[in-house]
Design an enzyme around this catalytic site. Structure first.
Site, short mmCIF file in Angstrom:
data_model
loop_
_atom_site.label_atom_id
_atom_site.label_comp_id
_atom_site.label_asym_id
_atom_site.label_seq_id
_atom_site.Cartn_x
_atom_site.Cartn_y
_atom_site.Cartn_z
N SER A 189 48.04 40.91 45.62
CA SER A 189 49.02 41.74 45.12
C SER A 189 50.07 40.90 44.52
O SER A 189 50.69 41.66 43.69
CB SER A 189 49.59 42.76 46.15
OG SER A 189 50.03 42.00 47.09
N THR A 245 44.16 51.21 52.68
CA THR A 245 45.55 51.84 52.91
C THR A 245 45.40 53.29 52.58
O THR A 245 44.68 53.52 51.53
CB THR A 245 46.65 51.03 52.59
OG1 THR A 245 47.84 51.79 52.72
CG2 THR A 245 46.70 51.20 51.01
N LYS A 248 49.16 53.66 49.33
CA LYS A 248 49.57 53.01 48.18
C LYS A 248 48.89 54.19 47.20
O LYS A 248 49.50 55.18 46.83
CB LYS A 248 48.86 51.71 47.95
CG LYS A 248 49.89 50.81 48.69
CD LYS A 248 49.20 49.39 48.73
CE LYS A 248 50.16 48.36 49.23
NZ LYS A 248 50.61 48.49 50.60
N THR A 363 57.16 35.80 50.87
CA THR A 363 56.20 36.38 50.28
C THR A 363 55.47 35.66 49.43
O THR A 363 54.24 36.07 49.16
CB THR A 363 56.51 37.81 49.94
OG1 THR A 363 57.54 38.57 50.48
CG2 THR A 363 55.67 38.95 49.22
#
Length: 407
Positions: A189, A245, A248, A363
């Protein structure tokens, strides 16, 4: 040093490094997303455009999703009332799991309260199910996968991102009789690049390894029915466990795994993160099931999503902005400095009414800080124009300041 002093020091360190995270107080406008109302620190409220949300297709405001949630809420109330083992399994949870199993062509699925928990609980439990298991993990796997592997306490090998030669060398160096599992993602991502699913599947077959694929940023958006990149490429049958998921592309909340009935039964029976967690509210499960079902027949939304992402990337390329295009829907613009990244984010919000959150360490690695844009079908051409104009102005302004500083 007092306890408060320790806390002050830890927080100040983040602020000094430009990594202190600020929550932006917004209220999404139902039926008008990506528009939202932002409450400014001075108390004033103004409309903004959200460019960093994960509701990739706008399903969080789809009328049929909302209708399903209202129906379940009116029928059975708010919460589930317990864990899945103790009164927390409802017709809505069962319907959702059947929908997800069908989506991926698997025998069964298991719903968790988040995809993070699904990764953590499943990966940490597999070592218990397969004594001596060695897990081979891509270096850029999500924090939830890293934590699950770590908590399992078994042997692990980290292979360089998408480096199949390195993965092969690690597999070949271990005991051929040891159980093995390769854990990786379909879309990473932060850069928007794709995992080499076909290559990893081939290695898994050669070395007799299980495969664990995180499709969090792909389900709903890729494949003939939104089953993800593995499904799009005709490889789902070679993936032993798929993680996804509901928060999203499906626009609701929760996570899941899909696998064989026996694998799902074992995780259901042994994973503490599943056993001891209150189940999703029935209304959430109902909304998620409706969204999954809808997106199985919504190729027009997937096409519009890809078209919007492609259009934005072409416009940004025209400005000469620094980003890599790996062909996915994720558009990361690299800044390379946490303080500058936060400054650009603040200026976009304050001056232009554009909300994009800075992405900083941990991140992403230090020196690769970025603004990560997530275009969607509900972003209009005018929204794209406004974003491109704002970035053009800010980038030229920052370049001018840098040039003046160097002089």
């Amino acid at each position: 040093m007092t306890l408060d002093a320790h806390l002050d020091r830890a927080l100040q360190q983040l602020k000094d490094e430009g990594r202190y995270r600020t929550f932006i107080d917004i209220a999404r406008k139902q039926s008008h997303f990506p528009k939202a109302l932002w409450r400014h620190p001075d108390g004033a409220t103004r409309e903004i455009t959200v460019w960093c949300g994960n509701d990739y297709l706008g399903m969080g405001q789809h009328p049929q999703v909302l209708e399903a949630m209202h129906g379940a809420l009116d029928a059975v109330g708010a919460g589930s009332g317990g864990t899945r083992n103790i009164s927390g399994t409802t017709i809505y949870h069962n319907a959702l799991e059947a929908e997800l199993a069908d989506l991926h062509g698997k025998e069964a699925a298991l719903v968790f309260t988040s995809a993070y928990l699904a990764n953590d609980a499943t990966l940490s439990t597999l070592v218990r199910l397969f004594p001596g298991l060695i897990i081979y993990s891509d270096a850029l796997n999500h924090a939830s996968m890293i934590e699950g592997v770590r908590r399992g306490g078994g042997q692990k090998r980290v292979f360089r991102h998408n480096d199949l030669a390195h993965l092969r060398a690690l597999l070949a160096a271990d005991d051929p009789a040891a159980p093995k599992l390769i854990a990786f993602e379909s879309i990473y991502s932060m850069d928007g690049d794709f995992g080499d699913i076909a290559g990893i599947v081939a290695l898994a077959q050669e070395f007799g390894a299980l495969t664990y694929l995180d499709e969090v940023h792909a389900v709903g958006m890729y494949g003939r029915r939104g089953e993800g990149v593995a499904g799009r490429d005709g490889l789902s049958q070679y993936i032993d466990i798929i993680n996804g998921t509901l928060a999203k592309a499906y626009g609701v909340f929760g996570g899941y795994i899909a696998a064989s009935a026996k694998m799902v039964d074992a995780i259901r029976s042994y994973a503490p993160g599943f056993i001891f967690t209150t189940s999703l509210p029935p209304a959430v499960a109902a909304g998620a099931q409706a969204s999954v079902a809808l997106l199985k027949n919504a190729q027009h939304l997937r096409d519009a999503h890809q078209a919007r992402a492609k259009a934005l990337k072409l416009r940004l390329k025209g400005l000469g902005l620094p980003f890599q295009d790996f062909g996915s829907h994720i558009v990361p613009v690299h800044v390379g400095d946490p303080i500058h990244c936060k400054m650009l984010s603040d200026m976009l919000l304050e001056t232009y009414g554009i909300y994009v959150q800075p992405i900083n360490f941990p991140t992403v690695p230090r020196g690769t800080e970025r603004l990560r844009f997530t275009p969607s079908p509900v972003h209009s051409a005018a929204d794209v124009d406004a974003l491109v104009s704002a970035l053009d102005s800010l980038w030229r302004h920052c370049a001018l300041n840098r040039a003046e500083g160097a002089a």
